[in-house]
Write a protein that holds these residues in place. Structure first.
Motif, PDB file in Angstrom:
ATOM      1  N   LYS A  97      14.127 -34.574  -2.852  1.00  0.00           N
ATOM      2  CA  LYS A  97      13.158 -33.658  -2.126  1.00  0.00           C
ATOM      3  C   LYS A  97      13.266 -34.266  -0.317  1.00  0.00           C
ATOM      4  CE  LYS A  97       9.463 -34.354  -5.030  1.00  0.00           C
ATOM      5  NZ  LYS A  97       8.222 -34.901  -5.235  1.00  0.00           N
ATOM      6  N   LEU A  98      13.061 -35.295   0.418  1.00  0.00           N
ATOM      7  CA  LEU A  98      13.796 -35.150   1.600  1.00  0.00           C
ATOM      8  C   LEU A  98      14.942 -33.742   2.208  1.00  0.00           C
ATOM      9  CD1 LEU A  98      14.839 -38.494   3.259  1.00  0.00           C
ATOM     10  CD2 LEU A  98      16.394 -36.798   3.754  1.00  0.00           C
ATOM     11  N   ASP A  99      15.830 -33.823   1.594  1.00  0.00           N
ATOM     12  CA  ASP A  99      17.108 -33.208   2.067  1.00  0.00           C
ATOM     13  C   ASP A  99      16.481 -31.168   1.791  1.00  0.00           C
ATOM     14  OD1 ASP A  99      19.059 -34.798   2.074  1.00  0.00           O
ATOM     15  OD2 ASP A  99      19.568 -35.111  -0.369  1.00  0.00           O
ATOM     16  N   LEU A 100      15.342 -31.175   0.678  1.00  0.00           N
ATOM     17  CA  LEU A 100      15.310 -30.168   0.709  1.00  0.00           C
ATOM     18  C   LEU A 100      13.581 -29.718   1.636  1.00  0.00           C
ATOM     19  CD1 LEU A 100      13.699 -27.476  -0.790  1.00  0.00           C
ATOM     20  CD2 LEU A 100      12.273 -28.927  -2.293  1.00  0.00           C
ATOM     21  N   ILE A 101      12.732 -30.880   1.916  1.00  0.00           N
ATOM     22  CA  ILE A 101      11.632 -31.058   3.253  1.00  0.00           C
ATOM     23  C   ILE A 101      12.663 -30.505   4.385  1.00  0.00           C
ATOM     24  CG2 ILE A 101      10.096 -31.952   4.205  1.00  0.00           C
ATOM     25  CD1 ILE A 101       9.834 -33.349   1.791  1.00  0.00           C
ATOM     26  N   LYS A 106      13.983 -26.303   8.558  1.00  0.00           N
ATOM     27  CA  LYS A 106      14.699 -25.538   9.498  1.00  0.00           C
ATOM     28  C   LYS A 106      14.367 -23.722   9.327  1.00  0.00           C
ATOM     29  CE  LYS A 106      18.781 -28.578   9.347  1.00  0.00           C
ATOM     30  NZ  LYS A 106      20.265 -28.986   9.018  1.00  0.00           N
ATOM     31  N   LEU A 107      14.037 -23.369   8.175  1.00  0.00           N
ATOM     32  CA  LEU A 107      13.929 -22.504   8.405  1.00  0.00           C
ATOM     33  C   LEU A 107      11.915 -21.748   8.563  1.00  0.00           C
ATOM     34  CD1 LEU A 107      14.865 -21.319   4.390  1.00  0.00           C
ATOM     35  CD2 LEU A 107      16.101 -20.941   6.417  1.00  0.00           C
ATOM     36  N   LEU A 108      11.730 -22.653   8.811  1.00  0.00           N
ATOM     37  CA  LEU A 108      10.188 -22.352   9.090  1.00  0.00           C
ATOM     38  C   LEU A 108      10.286 -22.970  10.852  1.00  0.00           C
ATOM     39  CD1 LEU A 108       8.399 -24.943   6.246  1.00  0.00           C
ATOM     40  CD2 LEU A 108       8.229 -22.141   6.305  1.00  0.00           C
ATOM     41  N   THR A 273      -1.650 -17.448  -1.946  1.00  0.00           N
ATOM     42  CA  THR A 273      -1.107 -16.876  -1.113  1.00  0.00           C
ATOM     43  C   THR A 273       0.017 -16.957  -2.094  1.00  0.00           C
ATOM     44  OG1 THR A 273      -2.387 -18.684   0.864  1.00  0.00           O
ATOM     45  CG2 THR A 273       0.093 -18.569   0.737  1.00  0.00           C
ATOM     46  N   ALA A 274       0.872 -16.098  -1.346  1.00  0.00           N
ATOM     47  CA  ALA A 274       2.582 -16.061  -2.131  1.00  0.00           C
ATOM     48  C   ALA A 274       3.675 -16.916  -1.580  1.00  0.00           C
ATOM     49  CB  ALA A 274       2.453 -14.961  -2.528  1.00  0.00           C
ATOM     50  N   ASP A 275       4.250 -17.593  -3.232  1.00  0.00           N
ATOM     51  CA  ASP A 275       5.649 -17.949  -2.481  1.00  0.00           C
ATOM     52  C   ASP A 275       6.482 -17.374  -1.295  1.00  0.00           C
ATOM     53  OD1 ASP A 275       4.353 -20.050  -3.951  1.00  0.00           O
ATOM     54  OD2 ASP A 275       6.364 -19.852  -5.495  1.00  0.00           O
ATOM     55  N   TRP A 276       7.342 -17.837   0.018  1.00  0.00           N
ATOM     56  CA  TRP A 276       7.613 -17.059   0.539  1.00  0.00           C
ATOM     57  C   TRP A 276       9.007 -17.532   0.017  1.00  0.00           C
ATOM     58  CZ3 TRP A 276      10.804 -19.866   5.330  1.00  0.00           C
ATOM     59  CH2 TRP A 276      10.141 -19.040   6.038  1.00  0.00           C
ATOM     60  N   GLU A 277      10.129 -15.925  -0.253  1.00  0.00           N
ATOM     61  CA  GLU A 277      11.335 -15.827  -1.084  1.00  0.00           C
ATOM     62  C   GLU A 277      11.918 -16.280  -0.297  1.00  0.00           C
ATOM     63  OE1 GLU A 277      11.578 -11.655  -1.873  1.00  0.00           O
ATOM     64  OE2 GLU A 277      10.444 -11.967  -3.540  1.00  0.00           O
ATOM     65  N   SER A 278      12.249 -17.007   1.415  1.00  0.00           N
ATOM     66  CA  SER A 278      13.139 -17.199   1.779  1.00  0.00           C
ATOM     67  C   SER A 278      13.383 -19.088   1.946  1.00  0.00           C
ATOM     68  CB  SER A 278      12.616 -17.457   3.420  1.00  0.00           C
ATOM     69  OG  SER A 278      12.764 -16.063   4.008  1.00  0.00           O
ATOM     70  N   LEU A 279      12.391 -19.572   0.769  1.00  0.00           N
ATOM     71  CA  LEU A 279      12.504 -21.203   0.386  1.00  0.00           C
ATOM     72  C   LEU A 279      13.360 -20.857  -1.354  1.00  0.00           C
ATOM     73  CD1 LEU A 279      10.096 -22.814   1.929  1.00  0.00           C
ATOM     74  CD2 LEU A 279      11.976 -22.470   2.869  1.00  0.00           C
ATOM     75  N   THR A 280      13.068 -19.364  -2.298  1.00  0.00           N
ATOM     76  CA  THR A 280      12.969 -19.613  -3.599  1.00  0.00           C
ATOM     77  C   THR A 280      14.476 -19.990  -3.494  1.00  0.00           C
ATOM     78  OG1 THR A 280      11.731 -17.127  -3.239  1.00  0.00           O
ATOM     79  CG2 THR A 280      13.233 -17.924  -5.426  1.00  0.00           C
ATOM     80  N   PRO A 281      15.512 -20.193  -2.741  1.00  0.00           N
ATOM     81  CA  PRO A 281      17.285 -20.454  -3.367  1.00  0.00           C
ATOM     82  C   PRO A 281      16.999 -22.039  -3.214  1.00  0.00           C
ATOM     83  CG  PRO A 281      17.368 -19.065  -1.175  1.00  0.00           C
ATOM     84  CD  PRO A 281      16.183 -18.674  -1.750  1.00  0.00           C
ATOM     85  N   THR A 284      15.593 -23.275  -5.961  1.00  0.00           N
ATOM     86  CA  THR A 284      15.927 -23.331  -6.905  1.00  0.00           C
ATOM     87  C   THR A 284      17.796 -24.696  -7.099  1.00  0.00           C
ATOM     88  OG1 THR A 284      16.259 -20.951  -7.071  1.00  0.00           O
ATOM     89  CG2 THR A 284      18.213 -22.221  -8.397  1.00  0.00           C
ATOM     90  N   ASN A 285      18.317 -24.945  -6.288  1.00  0.00           N
ATOM     91  CA  ASN A 285      19.009 -25.941  -5.790  1.00  0.00           C
ATOM     92  C   ASN A 285      18.539 -27.158  -5.909  1.00  0.00           C
ATOM     93  OD1 ASN A 285      21.641 -26.610  -4.881  1.00  0.00           O
ATOM     94  ND2 ASN A 285      20.650 -27.666  -3.577  1.00  0.00           N
ATOM     95  N   TYR A 286      17.116 -27.181  -6.174  1.00  0.00           N
ATOM     96  CA  TYR A 286      16.510 -28.408  -6.418  1.00  0.00           C
ATOM     97  C   TYR A 286      16.329 -28.741  -7.885  1.00  0.00           C
ATOM     98  CZ  TYR A 286      12.862 -31.811  -6.272  1.00  0.00           C
ATOM     99  OH  TYR A 286      11.678 -32.662  -6.854  1.00  0.00           O
ATOM    100  N   ASP A 287      16.286 -27.593  -8.282  1.00  0.00           N
ATOM    101  CA  ASP A 287      16.054 -27.658  -9.587  1.00  0.00           C
ATOM    102  C   ASP A 287      17.157 -28.337 -10.647  1.00  0.00           C
ATOM    103  OD1 ASP A 287      12.994 -27.678  -9.335  1.00  0.00           O
ATOM    104  OD2 ASP A 287      12.944 -25.766 -10.076  1.00  0.00           O
TER     105      ASP A 287
END
Length: 427
Positions: A97-101, A106-108, A273-281, A284-287
């Motif tokens: 989770k830490l890595d994902l956050i 960085k994208l935000l 509030t929809a999910d921001w698609e830029s974070l979807t990858p 997916t990788n986290y899962d």
């Protein structure tokens, strides 16, 4: 040849000049647009709502990304700040989770991040050096002391304070952080540029906040959450001088508004509030990584399978037929299916409340231990192994007291024992 009167030409010239003037004024307005402040923080590892209960479905990084993207499209000068405390409790899954956050941040693209106690729990070596972590009261640490931002025709300085009392520091080591004092504020003032506006990201006591307020040096002070209960959100921080705005806990809401506003508004991140698609990858990788973590744990736990204390509901049925029928008609009997439906039947944080004895020598997987799938008798009453050997040995747990192990917080915000208990009552 078509002829134009002098008055007609004058009218056209006037319209042209007015149009050019309007374009100039609009451009000037955009260049000098007032900064629009957006504030987040206190995610505490809640990267995405669990979805266990509709009424608790708030927050998450993906909704944060959508809200932030919308504001950036509406306002030319957004100043996005984060109050930290984003990391989860330390664990193997917590590291994922830490890595994902940090990748999401960085994208935000926040202007500044104040590292809170949750970040310190993992150690500074885990803080991404490409993120704008800010610590103004630090001693000899490699993080920014002040971050300057030219935005909307204004110059802003962002300062950050974390009280030393929130962090563990070995008494034999030199301190990493110093507490607020007149000398600290004077030191900051000596480093400040004239003609700037100043904002303080703050984590500390009300007494410390009053010291900063009494200095009269900051245009705005924003406070990290001291609240642990997401069902009773607290968005104000009380001092003797004034009320300050405090970020909602568990990342369920954002503050936003123009810099000149006396009070910023709260935007709750609900399902609309929809999910921001830029974070979807990233998710997916986290899962996929969580699934690998789960599978690697299976190999280790299989060796302990013969030591399990759990027997499964099918064994209980022989003597407790009526109770078994009550259980079969309850939502508990298909608790694992709710995870399978959303692709989370490998997530350790979810499984612990949807199966029997997960990570306690109980449930391993639906393939290896199907008899321990779902919420069963032993979730509430405890291991039945000794009870089977001798019926006079009653199961060790008081069932009513077991409910709050899982029916807690945003996972079950409407939980009330008096209304929930009749749904599963049996003899």
């Amino acid at each position: 040849m078509k002829m134009h009167s002098v008055s007609s030409l004058s009218l056209k010239v006037t319209r042209l000049l007015l149009g050019l003037l309007g374009t100039f004024l609009v451009g000037a307005t955009l260049v000098n647009a007032e900064p629009y402040i957006v504030v987040s923080g206190d995610l505490r590892g809640e990267i995405k709502p669990c979805g266990c209960a509709e009424e608790g479905d708030m927050g998450g990084l993906q909704r944060r990304g959508t809200a932030l993207s919308n504001w950036r499209s509406e306002h030319p000068d957004v100043m996005y700040l984060d109050l930290g405390n984003n990391f989860p409790e330390p664990s193997a899954q917590g590291k994922l989770k830490l890595d994902l956050i940090q990748q999401a941040l960085k994208l935000l693209k926040p202007v500044a991040i104040l590292p809170g106690p949750y970040e310190w729990n993992y150690g500074q070596a885990t803080w991404d050096t490409f993120l704008p972590y800010l610590l103004s009261n630090a001693i000899d640490l490699p993080w920014s002391q002040v971050i300057s931002q030219e935005i909307g025709g204004e110059r802003w300085e962002i300062w950050g304070y974390v009280t030393p009392s929130l962090l563990y520091q070995n008494e034999n080591d030199p301190p990493n952080l110093v507490p607020v004092s007149d000398s600290l504020i004077q030191q900051w003032q000596s480093q400040s540029q004239p003609g700037t506006k100043r904002l303080l990201l703050f984590r500390g006591t009300s007494v410390e906040a009053d010291r900063f307020l009494q200095s009269g040096w900051f245009d705005r002070i924003l406070v990290g959450s001291t609240n642990d209960d997401e069902l009773n959100q607290v968005t104000t921080f009380t001092t003797e001088t004034q009320l300050l705005q405090m970020i909602p806990t568990k990342g369920q809401g954002l503050y936003h508004g123009f810099s000149s506003s006396d009070q910023l508004e709260v935007r709750w991140l609900r399902p609309d509030t929809a999910d921001w698609e830029s974070l979807t990858p990233l998710f997916t990788n986290y899962d996929q990584e969580v699934k690998q973590l789960f599978l690697s744990g299976l190999k280790r736990m299989q060796k302990l399978q013969q030591e399990t204390q759990f027997v499964g509901a099918a064994v209980c049925t022989t003597c407790h037929t009526q109770a078994h029928q009550s259980w079969k008609s309850s939502r508990h009997s298909h608790a694992l299916a709710t995870l399978t439906r959303v692709g989370k039947d490998f997530d350790p944080e979810c499984l612990q409340c949807h199966v029997v004895g997960f990570q306690q020598k109980g449930f391993l997987s639906n393939q290896l231990t199907p008899q321990l799938a779902n919420v069963q008798c032993e979730n509430c009453h405890g291991s039945a192994q000794e009870h089977i050997k001798n019926p006079l040995n009653h199961p060790p747990l008081e069932a009513r007291q077991s409910c709050v192990n899982c029916h807690v917080g945003s996972h079950s915000p409407s939980f009330n024992l008096s209304t929930y208990w009749p749904k599963i009552r049996h003899k």
